[in-house]
Design an enzyme around this catalytic site. Structure first.
Site, PDB file in Angstrom:
ATOM      1  N   LEU A 118     -20.522  56.018  -3.514  1.00  0.00           N
ATOM      2  CA  LEU A 118     -19.093  56.356  -3.551  1.00  0.00           C
ATOM      3  C   LEU A 118     -18.847  57.473  -2.563  1.00  0.00           C
ATOM      4  O   LEU A 118     -19.548  58.480  -2.562  1.00  0.00           O
ATOM      5  CB  LEU A 118     -18.676  56.792  -4.953  1.00  0.00           C
ATOM      6  CG  LEU A 118     -17.217  57.222  -5.142  1.00  0.00           C
ATOM      7  CD1 LEU A 118     -16.265  56.069  -4.829  1.00  0.00           C
ATOM      8  CD2 LEU A 118     -16.982  57.721  -6.557  1.00  0.00           C
ATOM      9  N   VAL A 149     -23.667  59.748  -3.595  1.00  0.00           N
ATOM     10  CA  VAL A 149     -22.410  60.212  -3.025  1.00  0.00           C
ATOM     11  C   VAL A 149     -22.533  60.153  -1.512  1.00  0.00           C
ATOM     12  O   VAL A 149     -23.483  60.692  -0.934  1.00  0.00           O
ATOM     13  CB  VAL A 149     -22.084  61.641  -3.483  1.00  0.00           C
ATOM     14  CG1 VAL A 149     -20.754  62.091  -2.891  1.00  0.00           C
ATOM     15  CG2 VAL A 149     -22.040  61.714  -5.004  1.00  0.00           C
ATOM     16  N   LYS A 150     -21.576  59.493  -0.882  1.00  0.00           N
ATOM     17  CA  LYS A 150     -21.630  59.347   0.580  1.00  0.00           C
ATOM     18  C   LYS A 150     -21.015  60.579   1.240  1.00  0.00           C
ATOM     19  O   LYS A 150     -19.865  60.931   0.969  1.00  0.00           O
ATOM     20  CB  LYS A 150     -20.895  58.088   1.021  1.00  0.00           C
ATOM     21  CG  LYS A 150     -21.595  56.802   0.632  1.00  0.00           C
ATOM     22  CD  LYS A 150     -20.796  55.570   1.021  1.00  0.00           C
ATOM     23  CE  LYS A 150     -20.914  55.256   2.491  1.00  0.00           C
ATOM     24  NZ  LYS A 150     -20.298  53.931   2.810  1.00  0.00           N
ATOM     25  N   VAL A 151     -21.783  61.210   2.123  1.00  0.00           N
ATOM     26  CA  VAL A 151     -21.350  62.395   2.862  1.00  0.00           C
ATOM     27  C   VAL A 151     -21.587  62.137   4.347  1.00  0.00           C
ATOM     28  O   VAL A 151     -22.689  61.721   4.726  1.00  0.00           O
ATOM     29  CB  VAL A 151     -22.134  63.649   2.418  1.00  0.00           C
ATOM     30  CG1 VAL A 151     -21.767  64.848   3.285  1.00  0.00           C
ATOM     31  CG2 VAL A 151     -21.864  63.952   0.951  1.00  0.00           C
TER      32      VAL A 151
END
Length: 958
Positions: A118, A149-151
């Site tokens: 996400l 978590v997409k960063v």
């Protein structure tokens, strides 16, 4: 590191990839896929081991299906939510469901696979601390160990990645194109693990992938190659040999770095403590160039400890005809040669990858905009008539300019910056401290009990009237409420007095029973002249009527904390004191206590009113892109109009909500009219045929659907057909007027940004106050105002002008008569100008009718916009634009001597002296600003004077 095994023969090439150490993830998520068991089937059939998502995927799912309609219906039924909240609720629900479906993979692989990703908001890609906070929030909201978590791997993202890994949060690093960027991310991962270990964290519970984008590199490089070949480049043959090879070569060498990294003592030390390697994930693996194999970026990137996230079409293609082999370590010398040739031939791979990062950030932001716009559109559809509708018809050139401005606003993140109080949207001065009105609806809803207690008190006391004493922003909003809703059963009738004209004050006093009236003294600063002396007058009158000891119990103050008015209220024992927010300017204060206290006193259903207003707050929120943001959209139309010659906004409103135009006058004029620029609002001008209007207007039609006016509808349609720009806004019922307050506040702030001014100050209003104060101070000292020299006295009418205007008028006519001067003055109005009648006389029905007839004849004959303002109230509204805005006004100021004056308690001057001083101060500043102005003094017989003036105007127009 994965141990290689010889793959058995299977009928599914996707499943075979696992035997080469590569995991297949799906770059797609949709609720129906999860709910139908389709995801579980892919896990079983294809050996799917993970899922990635992005805004574009969610946008297609939400906008392109009915999967989410039940959720939207529930949001509307249970209470409105913002577009961002709705998206996040939907997305997190899907992410949780996908994580649960993938949990079997997570458990079977011991946490190696089974992840769902996400993304943090793409708007935060360049903001480290905000990215960290968002990632933490999403991690906690999903609350699944198999979330990633997409960063983004931007310069700002790298320190965020280290910090988040150090907190044990799984991270999918996205937007990696270059080897150097990947190396920085790998270092951040190692450092984050070391930090986490020092905190006592369990390294075996932390996972990460580094998403290395592939096909986009070939697309960019191939385009450069094709351009050079088409231009006859002498190295065309060598260039052609590189097509479709650079991305794979780049990825192979990144993988080589990974293999070297996991053999270093530093990594081995971490691995001994349970750390998992940060696998390379090949992203953007769908083939863009149809000349290439549709499985190119799968077949050529297979190797241990890697992930390939494929869109559905690529998965289908590889399942059908893919040929797995361990390709990542093949011909590394060839890969090096490709990159060397890329460098030697000047294709600038480094520059290309940097540009792709920039474009990637923007593309993700664009996709997020489209996603949120889709959510906002579906929300709007589901809300139906609960949300005021807005549509517009513009001339082609203006329509194109507005759309361009909206796109610029989207790229610049205007809604986000507005809600973040970014002063650089305007002049980068003090604007940030004047934006508390953005949050005021929620604050009032939260603290509503004090208003409900006031309302109960008013009902219990049985007052017949509530008389509000205020000026400008303190009075115009309450006046809209009073005239829109009228008297509510069981509550006092709300009246609003915002004049120093003795006759008007006397007429209000005659309408009320002093013993059965509650007075609301409304003044933000507490130092504004008019409410102070009106308070003194009525406090004295009430003291005489019911006794000085009881007078204070009939007064309510609405003021900012620490103001002079607070001190007065406390000293005089006011019944209630309500405070405003010092960071909300008067004209933006209607949804604060300055509007809500009068609303409570008059008995409005406050919860209903505020709930309706909150729907527009959500619609105009920071998470709603400009094209779906009604306030930003309207602001773009107003701002483009103001900067392209259509700087007159003509407000037409249904009779049931007609007074909203007076409030809009102040909001637009005082906010935008300064530095020689701005919007001139035109309110209460009767509708005419299209032929009487020039090309300098935007028409805003606020239509009350529950009580429409057929003649207005017909006239507006005629204007649209004639090519005039028209904005149509429809309210289902009057309680939705609060939505218009907020929509227009946002629109005005946005228009001010486009115009390039501070939308929250009013420098020229202050100039008039200073000029008035000098005159009243002079009267206090001497008992008289300074002498004036008229330029003409005739038929009981006296004309005044400053030397420059007097000379211009004298030069324009040989005859020194009233008719000649009026003709010369009106003759100074040309196309694109506006004529304003500024009347310091009783604001009653008769005088309004005469001035309305005058303005209509001026409009029809001269084809210019017309304004009518009653002083001194317009000084606190349109007066700012008249003095500080575009120098396109022709002003006819009308004054008179009071037939019967009223004393101001404790002062030497009377109300008649005050209003004359205000008129003279106003005129002095108009002259100082080089405005075309003439003052007509009618004497004591206003009706006769207006009749003579009307005849002079008719002769001038003839």
């Amino acid at each position: 590191m994965t141990t290689m095994q010889k793959p058995p023969t299977t009928s599914n090439p996707l499943r075979e990839l696992a035997h080469f150490g590569q995991s297949v993830w799906l770059d797609y998520v949709r609720r129906s896929l999860i709910a139908s068991g389709g995801l579980a089937e892919l896990i079983a059939k294809d050996g799917l081991k993970g899922v990635t998502s992005n805004p574009s995927i969610f946008e297609k799912a939400i906008a392109g299906s009915t999967d989410y309609d039940e959720d939207f219906d529930r949001f509307v039924a249970e209470g409105d939510r913002s577009a961002g909240d709705i998206y996040e609720h939907l997305a997190i629900g899907d992410i949780k469901a996908a994580a649960d479906a993938l949990r079997v993979v997570y458990d079977e692989t011991g946490g190696v696979d089974g992840y769902i990703s996400l993304e943090v908001s793409p708007y935060l890609a360049l903001k480290t601390e905000a990215t960290i906070a968002e990632a933490r929030r999403l991690w906690n909201a999903v609350d699944r160990p198999n979330l990633m978590v997409k960063v983004p791997g931007t310069d700002a993202g790298v320190p965020a990645i280290r910090q988040l890994i150090s907190e044990g949060i799984n991270i999918n690093v996205t937007l990696l194109f270059s080897q150097e960027a990947y190396k920085a991310v790998a270092e951040a991962y190692l450092a984050g693990l070391e930090d986490y270990h020092e905190k006592g964290g369990d390294l075996s519970r932390v996972a990460s992938v580094a998403s290395f984008f592939v096909s986009r590199i070939d697309t960019a490089i191939d385009k450069k190659i094709d351009t050079r070949i088409a231009a006859g480049d002498p190295q065309a043959e060598e260039l052609a040999q590189l097509k479709g090879k650079v991305a794979i070569a780049n990825a192979k060498l990144a993988y080589q770095y990974y293999q070297e990294l996991i053999r270093t003592p530093r990594w081995l030390n971490l691995a001994q403590r349970g750390a998992r390697p940060q696998r390379l994930l090949w992203a953007s693996t769908g083939t863009k160039n149809k000349a290439y194999s549709d499985v190119l970026y799968v077949e050529e990137l297979i190797g241990p400890d890697t992930v390939n996230t494929m869109p559905p079409a690529t998965m289908d293609a590889f399942r059908d005809h893919g040929h797995p082999r361990e390709s990542l370590t093949e011909d590394l010398d060839g890969a090096k040669a490709v990159l060397a040739a890329t460098d030697r031939l000047g294709l600038d791979l480094d520059g290309v990858t940097k540009q792709l990062v920039t474009e990637g950030v923007q593309l993700f932001a664009d996709a997020f905009d489209e996603l949120l716009a889709a959510v906002a559109a579906k929300r709007r559809q589901k809300l139906g008539s609960r949300l005021d509708s807005q549509a517009y018809t513009l001339p082609a050139a203006m329509d194109e300019a507005v759309k361009a401005r909206l796109n610029d606003a989207r790229i610049a993140g205007l809604p986000l910056r507005l809600w973040a109080r970014d002063a650089s949207l305007w002049t980068n001065e003090d604007e940030a401290k004047w934006l508390a009105w953005l949050d005021i609806v929620g604050i009032v809803q939260r603290d509503i009990n004090s208003l409900l207690d006031l309302q109960a008190d008013m009902r219990q006391q049985g007052y017949t009237h509530a008389l509000l004493l205020g000026m400008g922003g303190s009075s115009l909003g309450p006046e809209v409420l009073a005239r829109t809703f009228g008297k509510q059963e069981g509550y006092p009738e709300l009246l609003v007095l915002d004049s120093t004209d003795p006759q008007q004050i006397a007429s209000f006093e005659q309408r009320i029973d002093l013993g059965k009236t509650v007075f609301i003294v409304s003044s933000k600063s507490g130092s504004t002249l008019e409410p102070n002396i009106l308070k003194d007058y009525f406090f004295d009158a009430v003291s005489k009527a019911i006794g000085a000891d009881k007078a204070g119990s009939r007064f309510i103050a609405v003021t900012d904390p620490g103001s002079h008015m607070q001190q007065v209220a406390e000293k005089d024992g006011f019944r209630h004191i309500f405070f405003g927010d010092p960071q909300i300017g008067g004209r933006y204060s209607v949804l604060s206590n300055f509007g809500m206290v009068p609303a409570a006193v008059m008995g409005l259903d406050l919860k209903r009113f505020l709930s309706a207003a909150a729907i527009m707050v959500h619609s105009c929120g920071p998470d709603v892109p400009p094209i779906e943001n009604p306030g930003v959209l309207l602001g773009a139309i107003l701002g483009v109009g103001a900067t392209t010659g259509r700087d007159k906004v003509t407000v037409i409103a249904s009779p049931g909500i007609a007074d909203v135009g007076a409030w809009l006058e102040q909001l637009l004029a005082e906010s935008t009219g300064k530095q020689g620029r701005g919007i001139i609002p035109v309110d209460a001008e009767p509708l005419g045929a299209p032929s009487v209007y020039g090309n300098d207007r935007v028409f805003a039609y606020l239509r009350l659907a529950s009580a429409p006016d057929a003649a207005q509808d017909q006239a507006i349609t005629a204007l649209e057909q004639a090519g005039q720009p028209v904005v149509r806004i429809e309210l289902a019922e009057p309680y939705q007027i609060g939505q218009e307050f907020f929509r227009w506040e946002i629109a005005t702030a946005v228009a001010g940004s486009i115009i390039g001014i501070n939308a929250f100050n009013q420098p020229d209003v202050e100039a008039s106050k200073v000029a008035t104060r000098q005159l009243t101070d002079e009267y206090e000292k001497t008992g008289k105002l300074p002498e004036e020299t008229p330029i003409l006295s005739e038929d009981g009418i006296t004309l005044y002008a400053d030397p420059k205007n007097a000379a211009a008028l004298a030069a324009a006519t040989d005859a020194k008569t009233l008719d000649a001067y009026i003709k010369a003055h009106l003759g100074r109005a040309h196309a694109g100008d506006y004529a304003a009648l500024l009347a310091y006389i009783d604001h009653n029905t008769e005088n309004t009718a005469v001035l309305t007839a005058l303005r209509t004849r001026i409009r029809d004959r001269l084809k210019v916009a017309t304004c009518v303002g009653f002083g001194p109230r317009f000084l606190h509204s349109t007066g700012q634009a008249y003095k500080g805005g575009p120098n396109s006004g022709v002003f006819l100021q009308i004054t008179a001597d009071p037939a019967a004056d009223l004393a101001v308690p404790g002062r030497r001057y009377s109300f008649g002296v005050v209003i004359l001083a205000q008129a003279r101060g106003d005129f002095a500043v108009l002259a100082e600003r080089d405005r075309r102005a003439l003052r007509v003094h009618l004497g004591t017989n206003v009706a006769q004077g207006l009749k003579r003036l009307s005849r002079a105007v008719d002769l001038a127009l003839a």
